[in-house]
Design a protein around this motif. Sequence first.
Motif, PDB file in Angstrom:
ATOM      1  N   THR A  40      72.018   0.012  63.628  1.00  0.00           N
ATOM      2  CA  THR A  40      72.761   1.602  62.572  1.00  0.00           C
ATOM      3  C   THR A  40      73.285   2.051  62.992  1.00  0.00           C
ATOM      4  N   GLU A  41      74.106   3.029  62.247  1.00  0.00           N
ATOM      5  CA  GLU A  41      74.340   4.201  62.295  1.00  0.00           C
ATOM      6  C   GLU A  41      73.357   5.440  62.013  1.00  0.00           C
ATOM      7  N   GLU A  42      72.404   4.594  60.911  1.00  0.00           N
ATOM      8  CA  GLU A  42      71.147   5.063  60.680  1.00  0.00           C
ATOM      9  C   GLU A  42      69.951   6.168  61.962  1.00  0.00           C
ATOM     10  N   GLU A  43      70.059   4.252  62.620  1.00  0.00           N
ATOM     11  CA  GLU A  43      69.053   4.533  64.384  1.00  0.00           C
ATOM     12  C   GLU A  43      69.772   5.456  65.066  1.00  0.00           C
ATOM     13  N   ILE A  44      71.156   5.497  65.530  1.00  0.00           N
ATOM     14  CA  ILE A  44      71.825   5.948  66.517  1.00  0.00           C
ATOM     15  C   ILE A  44      71.284   7.523  66.587  1.00  0.00           C
ATOM     16  N   LEU A  45      72.096   8.103  65.018  1.00  0.00           N
ATOM     17  CA  LEU A  45      71.597   9.115  64.687  1.00  0.00           C
ATOM     18  C   LEU A  45      70.030   9.379  65.124  1.00  0.00           C
ATOM     19  N   GLU A  46      69.006   8.904  65.144  1.00  0.00           N
ATOM     20  CA  GLU A  46      67.438   9.090  64.512  1.00  0.00           C
ATOM     21  C   GLU A  46      67.526   9.565  66.689  1.00  0.00           C
ATOM     22  N   GLN A  47      68.447   8.134  67.205  1.00  0.00           N
ATOM     23  CA  GLN A  47      68.192   8.523  68.979  1.00  0.00           C
ATOM     24  C   GLN A  47      68.117   9.736  69.737  1.00  0.00           C
ATOM     25  N   TYR A  48      69.499   9.737  68.201  1.00  0.00           N
ATOM     26  CA  TYR A  48      70.531  11.074  68.963  1.00  0.00           C
ATOM     27  C   TYR A  48      70.811  12.078  68.051  1.00  0.00           C
ATOM     28  N   PRO A  49      69.948  12.725  67.552  1.00  0.00           N
ATOM     29  CA  PRO A  49      69.537  14.280  66.279  1.00  0.00           C
ATOM     30  C   PRO A  49      70.745  14.836  66.630  1.00  0.00           C
ATOM     31  N   VAL A  50      71.049  14.781  67.772  1.00  0.00           N
ATOM     32  CA  VAL A  50      72.801  16.263  67.632  1.00  0.00           C
ATOM     33  C   VAL A  50      74.089  15.384  67.422  1.00  0.00           C
ATOM     34  N   LEU A  51      74.108  14.595  67.360  1.00  0.00           N
ATOM     35  CA  LEU A  51      75.705  13.703  66.580  1.00  0.00           C
ATOM     36  C   LEU A  51      75.146  13.665  65.470  1.00  0.00           C
ATOM     37  N   VAL A  52      76.663  13.646  64.921  1.00  0.00           N
ATOM     38  CA  VAL A  52      76.593  13.042  63.068  1.00  0.00           C
ATOM     39  C   VAL A  52      77.426  11.948  63.165  1.00  0.00           C
ATOM     40  N   LYS A  53      77.358  11.438  61.508  1.00  0.00           N
ATOM     41  CA  LYS A  53      78.540  10.368  60.881  1.00  0.00           C
ATOM     42  C   LYS A  53      79.386  10.440  61.827  1.00  0.00           C
ATOM     43  N   GLU A  54      80.039  11.850  61.522  1.00  0.00           N
ATOM     44  CA  GLU A  54      81.465  11.629  62.178  1.00  0.00           C
ATOM     45  C   GLU A  54      81.970  11.335  63.826  1.00  0.00           C
ATOM     46  N   ASP A  55      80.397  11.455  64.591  1.00  0.00           N
ATOM     47  CA  ASP A  55      81.436  11.227  65.529  1.00  0.00           C
ATOM     48  C   ASP A  55      81.002   9.668  66.097  1.00  0.00           C
ATOM     49  N   ILE A  56      80.294   9.475  64.852  1.00  0.00           N
ATOM     50  CA  ILE A  56      80.477   7.612  65.412  1.00  0.00           C
ATOM     51  C   ILE A  56      81.688   6.836  65.250  1.00  0.00           C
ATOM     52  N   GLU A  57      81.922   7.483  63.792  1.00  0.00           N
ATOM     53  CA  GLU A  57      83.134   7.211  63.430  1.00  0.00           C
ATOM     54  C   GLU A  57      84.598   7.839  63.683  1.00  0.00           C
ATOM     55  N   ALA A  58      84.366   8.585  64.997  1.00  0.00           N
ATOM     56  CA  ALA A  58      84.770   8.689  66.182  1.00  0.00           C
ATOM     57  C   ALA A  58      85.119   7.563  67.399  1.00  0.00           C
ATOM     58  N   CYS A  59      83.854   7.629  67.046  1.00  0.00           N
ATOM     59  CA  CYS A  59      83.778   6.090  68.814  1.00  0.00           C
ATOM     60  C   CYS A  59      84.262   5.265  68.486  1.00  0.00           C
ATOM     61  N   LYS A  60      84.379   4.569  66.942  1.00  0.00           N
ATOM     62  CA  LYS A  60      84.921   3.501  67.051  1.00  0.00           C
ATOM     63  C   LYS A  60      86.433   3.373  66.382  1.00  0.00           C
ATOM     64  N   LYS A  61      86.806   4.689  66.216  1.00  0.00           N
ATOM     65  CA  LYS A  61      88.083   4.809  66.262  1.00  0.00           C
ATOM     66  C   LYS A  61      88.613   5.074  67.507  1.00  0.00           C
ATOM     67  N   PHE A  62      87.593   5.187  68.788  1.00  0.00           N
ATOM     68  CA  PHE A  62      88.626   5.601  70.010  1.00  0.00           C
ATOM     69  C   PHE A  62      88.993   4.078  70.302  1.00  0.00           C
ATOM     70  N   ALA A  63      87.481   3.859  70.374  1.00  0.00           N
ATOM     71  CA  ALA A  63      87.709   1.739  70.385  1.00  0.00           C
ATOM     72  C   ALA A  63      88.808   0.653  69.778  1.00  0.00           C
ATOM     73  N   LEU A  64      89.015   1.243  68.933  1.00  0.00           N
ATOM     74  CA  LEU A  64      90.290   0.618  68.037  1.00  0.00           C
ATOM     75  C   LEU A  64      91.732   1.069  69.097  1.00  0.00           C
ATOM     76  N   GLU A  65      91.541   2.322  68.891  1.00  0.00           N
ATOM     77  CA  GLU A  65      92.899   3.474  70.000  1.00  0.00           C
ATOM     78  C   GLU A  65      93.901   2.648  71.415  1.00  0.00           C
ATOM     79  N   MET A  66      92.421   2.229  71.911  1.00  0.00           N
ATOM     80  CA  MET A  66      92.048   2.090  73.164  1.00  0.00           C
ATOM     81  C   MET A  66      92.336   0.119  73.271  1.00  0.00           C
TER      82      MET A  66
END
Length: 78
Positions: A40-66
């Motif tokens: 889940t996004e929450e699990e990822i944010l726990e694992q990588y506290p330097v990230l924020v939700k917007e970073d995860i959203e950017a990864c999803k959008k980046f994958a879609l754009e590719m």
Amino acid sequence: MEYIFERITVDDELCNGKPTIRGLRVTAQTILEFLFNGSTEEEILEQYPVLVKEDIEACKKFALEMMNKNYRIKDIAA
């Protein structure tokens, strides 16, 4: 460092030139792999506290754009 999509950056000197998040040593691929494997996004944010939700959203959008690109497979002479 070059921003190629919102928060996604590419720097030849960082992570072998793979797309990273905001120039951090966290690749977009790593986050996408976590998501595709059921984290889940929450699990990822726990694992990588330097990230924020917007970073995860950017990864999803980046994958879609590719996936919006056209790709062609070429034969290579044997």
